[in-house]
Design an enzyme around this catalytic site. Sequence first.
Site, PDB file in Angstrom:
ATOM      1  N   CYS A 330       0.786  -1.239   0.000  1.00  0.00           N
ATOM      2  CA  CYS A 330       0.000   0.000   0.000  1.00  0.00           C
ATOM      3  C   CYS A 330       0.820   1.294   0.000  1.00  0.00           C
ATOM      4  O   CYS A 330       0.555   2.174  -0.834  1.00  0.00           O
ATOM      5  CB  CYS A 330      -0.980   0.056   1.164  1.00  0.00           C
ATOM      6  SG  CYS A 330      -1.445  -1.509   1.869  1.00  0.00           S
ATOM      7  N   ARG A 359       5.868 -11.833   5.475  1.00  0.00           N
ATOM      8  CA  ARG A 359       5.332 -11.621   6.821  1.00  0.00           C
ATOM      9  C   ARG A 359       5.804 -12.761   7.710  1.00  0.00           C
ATOM     10  O   ARG A 359       5.662 -13.928   7.342  1.00  0.00           O
ATOM     11  CB  ARG A 359       3.796 -11.591   6.788  1.00  0.00           C
ATOM     12  CG  ARG A 359       3.278 -10.459   5.911  1.00  0.00           C
ATOM     13  CD  ARG A 359       1.776 -10.447   5.842  1.00  0.00           C
ATOM     14  NE  ARG A 359       1.336  -9.389   4.931  1.00  0.00           N
ATOM     15  CZ  ARG A 359       0.069  -9.111   4.651  1.00  0.00           C
ATOM     16  NH1 ARG A 359      -0.893  -9.821   5.234  1.00  0.00           N
ATOM     17  NH2 ARG A 359      -0.241  -8.156   3.819  1.00  0.00           N
ATOM     18  N   GLN A 377       0.839 -10.971  -3.722  1.00  0.00           N
ATOM     19  CA  GLN A 377      -0.562 -10.561  -3.772  1.00  0.00           C
ATOM     20  C   GLN A 377      -0.915 -10.019  -5.145  1.00  0.00           C
ATOM     21  O   GLN A 377      -0.096  -9.360  -5.779  1.00  0.00           O
ATOM     22  CB  GLN A 377      -0.809  -9.441  -2.756  1.00  0.00           C
ATOM     23  CG  GLN A 377      -0.577  -9.849  -1.320  1.00  0.00           C
ATOM     24  CD  GLN A 377      -0.760  -8.663  -0.401  1.00  0.00           C
ATOM     25  OE1 GLN A 377      -0.071  -7.650  -0.516  1.00  0.00           O
ATOM     26  NE2 GLN A 377      -1.704  -8.772   0.517  1.00  0.00           N
ATOM     27  N   ASP A 379      -2.441  -7.382  -5.931  1.00  0.00           N
ATOM     28  CA  ASP A 379      -2.816  -6.257  -5.089  1.00  0.00           C
ATOM     29  C   ASP A 379      -3.113  -5.032  -5.933  1.00  0.00           C
ATOM     30  O   ASP A 379      -2.374  -4.724  -6.858  1.00  0.00           O
ATOM     31  CB  ASP A 379      -1.623  -5.959  -4.161  1.00  0.00           C
ATOM     32  CG  ASP A 379      -2.047  -5.225  -2.908  1.00  0.00           C
ATOM     33  OD1 ASP A 379      -3.252  -5.042  -2.709  1.00  0.00           O
ATOM     34  OD2 ASP A 379      -1.142  -4.850  -2.135  1.00  0.00           O
ATOM     35  N   HIS A 381      -4.664  -0.848  -5.508  1.00  0.00           N
ATOM     36  CA  HIS A 381      -5.216   0.229  -4.699  1.00  0.00           C
ATOM     37  C   HIS A 381      -5.906   1.198  -5.622  1.00  0.00           C
ATOM     38  O   HIS A 381      -5.328   1.637  -6.606  1.00  0.00           O
ATOM     39  CB  HIS A 381      -4.114   0.890  -3.876  1.00  0.00           C
ATOM     40  CG  HIS A 381      -3.549  -0.042  -2.862  1.00  0.00           C
ATOM     41  ND1 HIS A 381      -2.472  -0.852  -3.135  1.00  0.00           N
ATOM     42  CD2 HIS A 381      -3.964  -0.358  -1.616  1.00  0.00           C
ATOM     43  CE1 HIS A 381      -2.235  -1.611  -2.061  1.00  0.00           C
ATOM     44  NE2 HIS A 381      -3.117  -1.345  -1.139  1.00  0.00           N
ATOM     45  N   LYS A 465     -15.629  -3.514   4.680  1.00  0.00           N
ATOM     46  CA  LYS A 465     -15.065  -4.317   3.606  1.00  0.00           C
ATOM     47  C   LYS A 465     -16.061  -5.353   3.117  1.00  0.00           C
ATOM     48  O   LYS A 465     -17.064  -5.653   3.765  1.00  0.00           O
ATOM     49  CB  LYS A 465     -13.800  -5.035   4.092  1.00  0.00           C
ATOM     50  CG  LYS A 465     -14.072  -6.089   5.143  1.00  0.00           C
ATOM     51  CD  LYS A 465     -12.839  -6.963   5.401  1.00  0.00           C
ATOM     52  CE  LYS A 465     -13.114  -7.926   6.562  1.00  0.00           C
ATOM     53  NZ  LYS A 465     -12.017  -8.849   6.808  1.00  0.00           N
ATOM     54  N   HIS A 511      -8.444  -0.922  -0.960  1.00  0.00           N
ATOM     55  CA  HIS A 511      -7.455  -2.002  -1.130  1.00  0.00           C
ATOM     56  C   HIS A 511      -8.237  -3.183  -1.660  1.00  0.00           C
ATOM     57  O   HIS A 511      -9.296  -3.504  -1.119  1.00  0.00           O
ATOM     58  CB  HIS A 511      -6.881  -2.482   0.195  1.00  0.00           C
ATOM     59  CG  HIS A 511      -6.314  -1.439   1.085  1.00  0.00           C
ATOM     60  ND1 HIS A 511      -4.963  -1.292   1.260  1.00  0.00           N
ATOM     61  CD2 HIS A 511      -6.895  -0.517   1.878  1.00  0.00           C
ATOM     62  CE1 HIS A 511      -4.745  -0.325   2.132  1.00  0.00           C
ATOM     63  NE2 HIS A 511      -5.899   0.160   2.530  1.00  0.00           N
TER      64      HIS A 511
END
Length: 644
Positions: A330, A359, A377, A379, A381, A465, A511
Site C-alpha cells: 500500500c 510476513r 498478492q 494487489d 489500490h 469491507k 485495497h
Amino acid sequence: MVKLRLPDGRELEAKIGESILEQIPPESGLVAKVDGRLVDLTWIVREGVGTIEVLNFNSPEGRETYWHTSSHILAQAVKRLFPDAKLGIGPAIEEGFFYDFDLGGRSFSPEDLERIEGEMRSIVEENLPVVREEMEREEAIKLFRSMGEVYKVELLEEMDEDVVSVYRQGEFVDLCRGPHLPYTGYVKALKVLHASSAYWRGDERNPVMQRVYGISFPTEEELKRYLKMREEARKRDHRIVGPQLDLFSMPSELIGPGLVIWHPKGARIRRVIEDFLVRVHLKWGYELVYSPHIAYTNLWRTSGHLSYYRDFMYVFEKEGIEHAVKPMNCPFHILVYKSKRRSYRELPMRLFELGTVYRYERSGVLHGLLRARGFTQDDAHIFTTPEKLEEEIFRVIELDEYLMRSFGFEEFKVEISTWDPRHPEEYMGSEEDWNRAQYALEEALRKKGYEYEVMEGEAAFYGPKIDVKLVDSIGREWQLSTIQLDFNLPKRFNVTYVDADGNEKTVIMIHRALLGSIERFFGILLEHYAGNFPLWLAPVQVRILPVAERHLDRAREVLDRLLSAGIRADLDDARGTLGYRIRESELEKIPILLVIGDREVESGKVAVRRKGKGNLGSMDLDVFLREFTEEFLPPDLRGGSSTF
RNA sequence: GCCCCGGUAGCUCAGCUCGGUUAGAGCGCCGCCUUGGUAAGGCGGAGGCCGCGGGUUCGAAUCCCGCCCGGGGCUCCA
C-alpha cells in the site's frame, strides 16, 4: 390435538402424556423439534404445543444430536479406562465430535485411542438409556465437585441459569444442555479419528487438555464412505500433489519455513495465471506498477503499521538506518499517487501490482502454500472520489466474478463487514463516511444481484469491507477476495485531489486483492482440480508419444507445429512400451496425448487421447489444432482473431 | 508462540519396545535386453552423516538432553 410429523413426512396424532419415543416406529428418529425447540425423544407430549417434528440423521439437528451423544459415549469410555481424567467439554462439530480431557500431564497414545474406541463400542452394545435430569445449579455444583470434575464446576459457577440439566447413561453423568439420543445403542458405526491438544477454553494461559476427535454414522456404509472421502481429500492435499507433479517444493530445512520454490512446471502455470491477470487488469482500466521489496521502516511508521505489526516484519539495519522487507504494498502505491498533484479528472486511479510481500507468521499457523511467509498478492489500490465509490465497487465485484469463473469456480458467498454503530469512537472517520461507504458496498452488491450477509461490528477500525468466499469442487469454502475501504491511510499520507470546485479533498482508498495471494490461490486451485488443471492452465498441454523410435522424426515435426502454435507441448523419447509411457503421462496428469506410429506416419494424422476420455481416434493435425484452439487459450483470448 | 506426535534411500515405509553381524522393502533412478498400438515387458546395478549437536555405553538408527524441521490442534490473521 397435537400432531407428530415423522422424518418421512407421515403425520400421526400424538398422545398426550406419553413420550415421543413410545409413539413412533422403532429408531425412526433421533430428536424432535417442538415450537422451534429441540427436545429429547423421551420428552413427554404436552397439551397445547405445536406440531412435533421428529428429525433423523438427514437433518442438521439430527446429526448434531447424534454426534453429541457420541461425544458423551467417548467421555464415558475415557472415564472407564482413565478414571482420573477430568472432563472438559465435548460438543458436536461440523463433522463429528470431540471431547477434551485433562489427563494430568500425559497424553493419549494411538493404542489408547484404539482401546477407547473399543470401549465406546461396548457402551453402544450395552444400549444404555440416556436420561435427562434437571436440578438446581447449586445442587449440580455439589454433584460435580464430589466427582472431582473441576472444569464442570467452573462452567457451572459462571452460568446464569438457576436450573441446569445433566444427562446420565449408566454410571456416567455429564453437565449438558442436550438434547440427546434415547439410547447409546442408537449409535451404530463410530470411529475415533485422532487426538491432539487444546487449551481449556482456547486460552494458552489455561491448562492443556487432550482433545479426542471422533465421527459416527447410522450405518457402517456411511462411515466407510466418510473415511474414504477423508482419504480423497488427503490425497489431493496440495502439499503432497504439488511436489508429486513437480510443481513446487518447500525445502524448509534449507531455506526456512513458509517459503516456496517454484519448479519449471509450477512456474509455467503461475506465469499463465499472472499474464492472464495482468492482461485482464489492463483491460479493466488498471495501471501496472512495480515497487521495491525493501524500504526504510520509517515508511511503515508513517502508515501506522509498524507499531502493532512490527513482530510480523523482517527488520534489519544498514549503516545505522533501519530497513524492513515489505509486508504490504500500500504505501508504495500511495507514493505513486502522490508523486504529483492529482485532479478529480484523473480519478479513479487504479494501481495494480503482483506484489511479493513477506510476513513473519507464527510458526504454528504455517500451512503449505495456504499460509506462507513469502507470497505474492494480486494487489491493487484504487483512489477514488466519494461520488464514484459505488460504481467503482461494482466494477471490482464484476472483475472478481469474471476472474473466479475463469478459474472454474461457480459458487460464491459474500459478506460485508460493517462498523458497530454503538461504538463510533472506536472507528476512524465520521458517521457520514461510514454510512455512505457501507451503503455504496451494499448497493453495488444489490445491483450485481448478489446475496450477502452483513457482519455488524466486524469491520476494521479504518473502514468497511467485502469478503468473497468460494466453494471448491469438494464443497469446501475458501475466503479469497477482500475489498477493503480505507479512511485511514489517505489521512496519514495526506492523499488528496483537487476537486471540480477547486478545493483539495481527501481521496477514498480501496485495497483489493481478488485471488488474495498467488501461492494460496494456486494451492486451492490445485486441490480444486486435484492436479487435473484445465487445458489453458496445464503446464504440459500436449505430449507426443511415438510408438517406436522410427517414428521420432515425424513426432518432431508435429512438436514443432505445436510449439510454433504457442502450445505447451513436449516429446516422449520412445523408450519402453507404449502402455508404460501412457501410464506415466496419465500419472503426470497431462491432458492430451498424441500417439504417432506407422499408421499416423503413413496417413499424416495423429491419434488423440484425452485424459479422462480415453482414445478419441485419429485426426489430421490441422483438425486437431482447430478443434482445441479455444481450449488451449486463456479465457480472455478466446473467441478472438488469433489463429494457428 | 504454546501443547502433543513425528523425522531412516529421490518417494512411501519397515527396523527402535528389549542397544550388538554389512540398516531393509516397494516405487523411482541408471545400464543392458526387449521395437512396442492406448494405464506397469524382462534382467542387473547404483543410491543412506538413520534431521543436527551433545551425553550414557566396550558398542547408539535404537536410551537420555538440547536444537532444527514437519504434522495435528489451540491461538492469531491489521
